[in-house]
Structure formats: C-alpha cells, structure tokens
Design an enzyme around this catalytic site. Structure first.
Site, mmCIF file in Angstrom:
data_model
loop_
_atom_site.group_PDB
_atom_site.id
_atom_site.type_symbol
_atom_site.label_atom_id
_atom_site.label_comp_id
_atom_site.label_asym_id
_atom_site.label_seq_id
_atom_site.Cartn_x
_atom_site.Cartn_y
_atom_site.Cartn_z
ATOM 1 N N SER A 37 51.639 19.992 40.977
ATOM 2 C CA SER A 37 50.518 19.325 40.288
ATOM 3 C C SER A 37 50.457 20.224 39.022
ATOM 4 C CB SER A 37 49.434 19.233 41.424
ATOM 5 O OG SER A 37 48.217 18.622 40.712
ATOM 6 N N TYR A 68 43.289 23.138 46.778
ATOM 7 C CA TYR A 68 44.388 22.464 46.452
ATOM 8 C C TYR A 68 44.954 23.114 45.417
ATOM 9 C CZ TYR A 68 47.112 18.103 44.800
ATOM 10 O OH TYR A 68 48.232 17.494 44.359
#
Length: 243
Positions: A142, A155
C-alpha cells in the site's frame, strides 16, 4: 501463447476486490489459479464465475493468519496442481483510529491478516519453489507503507512490514531463482470502501482491474528479472506531499 500458460498461481483474498481482479487477469492469460479467502460464499461465487470462462480453478476457504490452514491450503494446491509458480499475497484487513483509542484486538487483526498471513503463505510457497529453483512471490502492499495517513497505525505498520518482508524474501530467494516483489496500490474502489462509506465523492479512485494489469506485468517479466517495487495510484490522488 498466453502469458501465463502452464503456470500455477495462488492468490489470497481472491473472493473480491483486487484479489478477484488479479485472479481473473491471470486466468485469462492461461494460469491455473488457486483462490483462497475467509468468506466461503463469495469465494465460491468467484470460483464459479472464473470456471465459466474455462479457467482451471481451485477454491479453498483459508484464514491466512492461521498456520494450520495455510499448510492445508498449499497441500491441496500441491495435490491438485503439483507445484506453485506464482504466489500473490493479497489478503488483509483494515482498522484504525487514534492511537490512544486503538484496541489490541484491532491491532492484532490487521497485523495477523496483512503481515503474518503474508509470511505464512510466502514460507509455504518458498518451500515448494526452492527445489524447483524458480518462482515469483508478489506482495500487495500500500502507499501507506511509505506515506501513512493519520489514524492508521495498524495498517501502516503492517504494510511497512510487508515491504520489509518483501526485500528480505527477495534476498533469501535469490540463490534459488525465486523473486519477490511488492505492488503498492493507492485508492482502489473495492467493496470495502463502498460498503463502509470510506469513499468521498471527490476522492480519485482506480478500478481493481488497473492493479491487476500492473500485477500481470510484474509477474510476466523474464525469469532473471525482478520488478522489485511498483506504486500505482490515481493520477490525481495526493501522494507526494500528502498529509
């Protein structure tokens, strides 16, 4: 000849979103594809859709954070196909909020799904690839692994870990012809964003198929070439200078 003809690919989190798009792209290029996800209903629906195109599909329910389930998945893949040529570590989870309000349960859920699952599946695939001295592992990271947003501690930490694991895996795989790469998506219009209301009307988004095209490019290079890292994001998404 199709780009992935006679190749066997394992894709985690393949029941929807990015994973489903990658599975569809790989199957269209001739790969035999093993799909896994935690949700058995949507997993079977995806498998049925791909089988209807003539693709050779194996579907197994698997929580990639559970060692025994990962071992069972790869045993089933080996029994069905005899080998693994490509692994795409796409499964993950998202949770966040202010650091002082985060629960350990939320932290563990994200770390286990995104990072521990990537390790367990990579280890299982590596063990099958090593004797054959070939194979590709593609981790879905990501842009949060490089430029986190506020309120995203679990995350961001998990995806930073995935990028570090990618580099270490690439080093360990180098003597055995195994490459490991990381694809960092920006905003992708997946079901989770739609269902949770995380998408604002003015926020630029990509379709999952754009990520699938990038993934296909990364795994179809010559065997002696590694596309180590890629960042794919909407043209108008704030990234450089994002806050």
């Amino acid at each position: 000849m199709k780009l992935l003809e006679n190749q066997v690919a394992v894709i985690t989190g393949a029941n929807r979103g990015i994973g489903k798009a990658i599975a569809s792209a790989f199957a269209a290029q001739g790969a035999s594809v093993a799909l896994c996800a935690r949700n058995g209903d949507s997993l079977q629906q995806t498998a049925t859709e791909l089988q209807a195109t003539g693709a050779d599909i194996l579907a197994r329910v698997c929580d990639v954070s559970q060692e025994s389930q990962v071992e069972q998945l790869f045993a089933a893949v080996t029994e069905r196909f005899g080998r693994v040529d490509i692994l795409v570590n796409n499964a993950g989870a998202f949770d966040g909020g202010p650091l002082d309000e985060l629960s350990l349960e939320a932290w563990n859920n994200v770390i286990d799904s995104c990072l521990t699952g990537t390790f367990l599946c990579s280890r299982a695939a590596f063990r099958l690839m090593k004797p054959r001295r070939s194979g590709r592992i593609l981790n879905i990271g990501s842009i949060s692994a490089q430029r986190p947003r506020e309120g995203s501690c679990p995350y961001a930490a998990a995806k930073f870990g995935v990028w570090g694991l990618t580099q270490a895996t690439a080093l360990d795989g180098r003597p055995y012809g195994i490459t490991c790469s990381c694809l960092h998506p920006g905003n992708v219009l997946v079901e989770r964003r739609i269902e949770s209301g995380l998408k604002s009307d003015d926020e630029p988004m990509m379709q999952p198929e754009s990520i699938a095209r990038a993934a296909l490019a990364m795994v179809t290079l010559p065997a002696d070439v590694n596309f180590l890292e890629a960042i794919v994001l909407p043209r108008d998404q704030a990234y450089l200078g994002r806050g």
